[in-house]
Design a protein around this motif. Structure first.
Motif, PDB file in Angstrom:
ATOM      1  N   LEU A  31       1.021  -1.058  -0.328  1.00 49.66           N
ATOM      2  CA  LEU A  31       0.158   0.029  -0.008  1.00 49.66           C
ATOM      3  C   LEU A  31       0.777   1.150   0.138  1.00 49.66           C
ATOM      4  N   ARG A  32       2.309   1.500  -0.168  1.00 49.25           N
ATOM      5  CA  ARG A  32       2.982   2.178   0.463  1.00 49.25           C
ATOM      6  C   ARG A  32       2.643   3.038  -0.871  1.00 49.25           C
ATOM      7  N   PRO A  33       2.526   3.221  -1.986  1.00 49.76           N
ATOM      8  CA  PRO A  33       2.395   4.437  -2.866  1.00 49.76           C
ATOM      9  C   PRO A  33       1.134   5.249  -2.665  1.00 49.76           C
ATOM     10  N   SER A  34      -0.136   4.022  -2.517  1.00 50.97           N
ATOM     11  CA  SER A  34      -0.784   4.790  -1.594  1.00 50.97           C
ATOM     12  C   SER A  34      -0.673   6.144  -0.706  1.00 50.97           C
ATOM     13  N   ILE A  35      -0.370   5.007   0.257  1.00 52.56           N
ATOM     14  CA  ILE A  35      -0.114   6.085   1.685  1.00 52.56           C
ATOM     15  C   ILE A  35       0.491   7.202   1.082  1.00 52.56           C
ATOM     16  N   LEU A  36       1.424   7.114   0.247  1.00 47.57           N
ATOM     17  CA  LEU A  36       2.345   8.397   0.121  1.00 47.57           C
ATOM     18  C   LEU A  36       1.832   9.414  -0.600  1.00 47.57           C
ATOM     19  N   SER A  37       1.151   8.711  -1.917  1.00 46.52           N
ATOM     20  CA  SER A  37       0.125   9.616  -2.678  1.00 46.52           C
ATOM     21  C   SER A  37      -1.040  10.243  -1.466  1.00 46.52           C
ATOM     22  N   ALA A  38      -1.837   9.528  -0.905  1.00 47.70           N
ATOM     23  CA  ALA A  38      -2.716  10.506   0.301  1.00 47.70           C
ATOM     24  C   ALA A  38      -2.037  11.316   0.800  1.00 47.70           C
ATOM     25  N   LEU A  39      -0.503  11.021   1.799  1.00 50.19           N
ATOM     26  CA  LEU A  39      -0.119  11.791   2.706  1.00 50.19           C
ATOM     27  C   LEU A  39       0.334  12.888   1.555  1.00 50.19           C
ATOM     28  N   LEU A  40       0.682  12.712   0.642  1.00 49.95           N
ATOM     29  CA  LEU A  40       1.584  14.426   0.017  1.00 49.95           C
ATOM     30  C   LEU A  40       0.706  15.384  -0.012  1.00 49.95           C
TER      31      LEU A  40
END
Lengths: 265, 284, 362
Positions: free
Chosen positions: B202-211
């Motif tokens: 999920l890391r890429p999704s978490i990153l986009s969400a955070l960003l």
């Protein structure tokens, strides 16, 4: 059984947490003012439309609502007119710098729109569209256009190129093949995108409040007047702003994941 | 004739380029010009902002709100996404319910929370009906900044958690079921599955969400302006104030520029520190 | 119907070479198959003929008419796509009639042709359905109907059977071939499936790296492959290749490798003399290796490594001193692992290749 009960309780909490405030502001908007200011009256005895009426009539809410609708529609038209050709190119052509272009568009999506507000005020004064619906629409397009390009290219990408090519082989020009074959297939997706774009524009407040001083959209109008109005007008305004957006989103719920997922990456 | 196609492509892209130049590039340049122009020297506007005393408070507020709101949204959004991803009966209904705030503007979200926390709002009425308090609690106004602050935090969490939720749920749906089935075969506990399989994927999704959430948290404006006005100053609010109340476009632009710079720095930091590669794949 | 001429066609995608000077002449009414592994340029060639891709240089003619720079719509073509591309928002009958309407056929003509074609392809009952309501095979028929109803100058097919299941593919193969023989439309057919190519094509063009390596009848390509690639690409199981040393003396030539020595026949001797090589690659198809001696066969000793029993035929992998040979025998045969035996190479049916250029020698 335990698990089922637990899931049910969690669901109940979620529904309360997310629906509660919407329901409460609706009730507050319909509560007679005397009952609202009566601390002992938790549940109103009767509901009234007077606050909504005075919001629209006395506080010029009608005008603001109309401007909001015009602004949103115009933003959609502008964004589609500009964005659709770009989206088409992104899915149908291979060219140098394509990824760079896509990245630029994606970055524009998270670009702070706050920055463009102030310079646009002076620009609009110079070219004579200050304080106009067109001006705000053009500014709103800066957040809607990237979205339209990205979502449209994803919609077009989901439609096999071969349909369009079949049209070309069987006697249509590229343009007519797009109109006659691809566009009808893409239409439901585009409609959902347009609705989403409408909500984006309908909800935007900063740009609208900065650019227009008299012809303000509903949120900008409320931002400006709500502070000095009685509470029940605020609730009426909040409700009026919330309902159309919620209804629109309801109709496009099938696209929820693809729209928001994509628009945010 | 040979380059025919390239020409068409360029022609179709032209309107977008023209738009980006006029409505993104030009304003950006103009903002810089405005921010750096002052008879007393190019940095005068910034000097005025920084020495005003308000600035550090403004910056601190913005940072603190972001620092509290974004992690909360991430945790709640992840929990909700994992929950809905159980696909129990009726999960779609819950999905749509959670999505409600997505449709709402910050202004109406703020007004909703005002209907609850106002002095004659539902919370006070409820607490009085239960007999827990005798006089209404006040959440707004200059004297009650701390309370207003927490109301703002709750409102922002309520309003934007669904955004994180949707991104993460989309990411979860892309997780190949067989990875989890393999984990079952090898006897992973649910906790291990979450930490060793789901979260890394999920890391890429978490990153986009955070960003995306951090970027927008830095532009937070509507909720605060409605609920606290300038009592709790934030960067975007100051930009708005200087433009529409003081009519000083230079200071306003300077604030805009500060937001832009901070936004760029944060995006850069996220992308650098949280595995740029997977993000680029996601984005491109 | 017309003759299709492709002359020195090159196609670059940016810097990437997709077609590297293709020449071919397709006779009026001929069924030509473009065959090759993925990325060989076969689809690009088809798309250049269709006009969906513009050529970088070269010329394409239909009969005497130069169509190189015409858009697809003006080439009087029809095409069956890999995904069929049956327009999902139109009923079957609209799919079939719409192209005729674009080309301004008269109403009566449209109805008449649509009816006849539907009957020909057995889709009359499907005419009022939408594509989503059809099976893959039915959609394929609609796509073919839509294409042939126009009586185009040429019919182009881009791997039309690749999305069908195995059984249906075999049926459609023969049906398409019969249909083409009946309507006599010049047809260009792209596939990566050699069986499809062998069974359907009047002529086959084998392609690799944007070039046509060999263009000829199926049996010619099978019997007389021009190089190692074609020899290996066509035929299953693959042809056996064996590098051998050439010993030449006074009008005789002998090929030698461990445990095997072959005396060459006259025609091969000439070829070898001309090529003047020390080493050659010998190619022999699995069915040309026998398990019992026959006239003109050369024996070699080996042992059974592995057997694949397919029921109707048996594939035996035989280890010898110089190489592991794959042998195909008809019928179900039983062998024990490591069983020693002798295999016999039918020398007449071997083919020699230059190990440097991989081109065939005589």
């Amino acid at each position: 059984m335990m698990k089922k009960t637990l899931i049910f309780i969690l669901c109940l909490l979620i529904v309360l947490w997310f629906c509660g405030p919407v329901l409460l502001i609706l009730i507050a908007a319909l509560t007679p003012s005397a009952e609202y200011y009566d601390l002992a009256r938790l549940v109103p005895t009767k509901l009234t439309l007077t606050h909504l009426e005075s919001l629209f009539v006395r506080l010029n809410g009608w005008k603001a609502t109309l401007i909001s609708i015009q602004t949103a529609l115009l933003s959609i038209v502008i964004s589609f007119a500009i964005g659709l050709p770009a989206a088409y190119v992104l899915t149908r052509y291979v060219f140098k710098g394509k990824n760079l272009f896509r990245l630029t568009i994606l970055l524009t999506r998270s670009f702070p729109v706050i920055i463009i507000g102030v310079p646009l005020v002076t620009l609009y004064l110079r070219i004579g569209i200050a304080d106009s619906v067109l001006g705000v629409s053009l500014a709103h397009s800066s957040m809607i256009l990237p979205f339209i390009i990205i979502i449209s290219s994803s919609i077009l990408g989901g439609i096999s190129v071969e349909y369009e090519e079949a049209g070309m082989v069987f006697g249509l020009t590229r343009f007519r093949s797009f109109l006659r074959i691809t566009l009808p297939l893409a239409l439901p997706g585009f409609a959902a995108a347009a609705i989403y774009a409408f909500v984006l524009s309908w909800n935007e407040v900063f740009i609208s409040a900065i650019i227009n001083l008299t012809n303000r959209t509903l949120p900008a109008h409320i931002l400006n007047t709500a502070m000095t109005s009685p509470d029940y007008f605020k609730f009426a305004a909040g409700t009026v702003m919330a309902l159309p957006a919620m209804i629109f989103i309801f109709f496009t719920r099938k696209y929820l994941m693809s729209m928001w997922g994509i628009s945010l990456k | 004739m040979i380059h025919h196609k390239g020409k068409i492509a360029l022609m179709l892209l032209l309107p977008t380029f023209a738009y980006l130049i006029v409505f993104i590039f030009y304003p950006l340049v103009d903002t810089c010009l405005l921010a750096f122009s002052n008879p007393a020297g190019p940095l005068e506007n910034f000097r005025r902002i920084i020495t005003s005393g308000e600035f550090w408070k403004t910056l601190r507020n913005t940072l603190v709100i972001t620092g509290i709101v974004v992690p909360l949204q991430l945790i709640l959004g992840l929990a909700l996404a994992l929950f809905v991803n159980l696909r129990f009966k009726g999960y779609l209904f819950i999905l749509y319910i959670i999505a409600i705030p997505l449709a709402l503007s910050d202004v109406s979200a703020a007004l909703m929370s005002y209907s609850i926390f106002a002095s004659t709002g539902f919370l006070n009425k409820l607490l009085m009906a239960w007999g827990w308090i005798e006089r209404p609690l006040y959440f707004f106004g200059f004297r009650f900044q701390d309370r207003a602050f927490w109301v703002i935090v709750i409102t922002e969490v309520w309003r934007a958690t669904p955004l994180v939720f949707i991104i993460l749920l989309a990411g979860l749906q892309a997780v190949n079921k067989e990875y989890l089935e393999a984990a079952n075969v090898f006897g992973f506990s649910p906790w291990q599955k979450l930490w060793k399989i789901v979260l890394p994927i999920l890391r890429p999704s978490i990153l986009s969400a955070l960003l995306i959430r951090t970027i927008f948290a830095f532009q937070v404006f509507g909720v605060i302006w409605i609920l606290a006005g300038r009592d709790i100053p934030v960067l975007a609010g100051e930009a708005y104030y200087w433009q529409t109340v003081v009519y000083n476009s230079n200071i306003s632009s300077a604030y805009g520029l500060i937001i832009a710079v901070v936004t760029i720095l944060i995006s850069w930091a996220y992308i650098t520190f949280l595995k740029p590669k997977s993000f680029e794949e996601e984005a491109v | 119907m017309s003759e299709v001429t492709v002359k020195e066609v090159k196609k670059y995608f940016n810097q990437v070479k997709a077609l590297d000077g293709v020449d071919m002449k397709i006779q009026d009414g001929e069924f030509v198959v473009l065959l090759g592994p993925s990325g060989c340029g076969k689809t690009t060639l088809l798309r250049c003929i269709s006009g969906l891709e513009t050529v970088t240089s070269g010329e394409i003619r239909f009969d005497q008419k130069n169509v190189t720079h015409l858009p697809p719509k003006d080439r009087n073509l029809a095409m069956v796509f890999q995904s069929y591309a049956v327009w999902p928002h139109m009923k079957v009958k609209e799919n079939i009639k719409y192209p005729m309407r674009i080309k301004k056929f008269s109403k009566e003509e449209i109805d008449k042709r649509a009816k006849e074609t539907a009957e020909l392809l057995n889709i009359t009952e499907l005419m009022d359905r939408y594509p989503a309501q059809l099976s893959g095979g039915q959609r394929q028929r609609v796509a073919v109907a839509r294409a042939i109803v126009l009586e185009p100058a040429a019919l182009l097919m881009d791997e039309p059977l690749s999305n069908l299941d195995a059984l249906l593919r075999v049926t459609m193969r023969s049906e398409l071939k019969k249909l083409q023989q009946r309507i006599q439309t010049t047809t260009v057919y792209v596939t990566h499936d050699q069986v499809e190519a062998m069974t359907m094509g009047d002529r086959i063009a084998v392609m690799r790296d944007g070039k046509i390596l060999q263009f000829g009848k199926a049996e010619e390509i099978y019997q007389r492959p021009k190089n190692v690639f074609i020899a290996g690409f066509i035929g299953s199981p693959q042809m056996n290749f064996l590098e051998m040393t050439v010993k030449r003396e006074e009008g005789r030539a002998e090929l030698v490798s461990k445990g095997l020595s072959i005396l060459c026949e006259e025609d091969k001797v000439k070829g070898l003399e001309k090529a003047n090589l020390d080493k050659v690659i010998l190619g022999i198809r699995p069915e040309n290796i026998l398990l019992s001696p026959e006239n003109g066969c050369v024996p070699i000793k080996g042992s059974v490594y592995f057997t694949e029993r397919l029921g109707g035929e048996t594939i035996v992998h035989v280890s010898t001193e110089s190489k592991r040979f794959v042998v195909k025998v008809s019928g179900d045969a039983l062998f024990n692992e490591n069983e020693t035996l002798r295999i016999y190479l039918n020398v007449k049916k071997t083919r020699l290749f230059d190990p440097e250029t991989e081109e065939a020698i005589g």
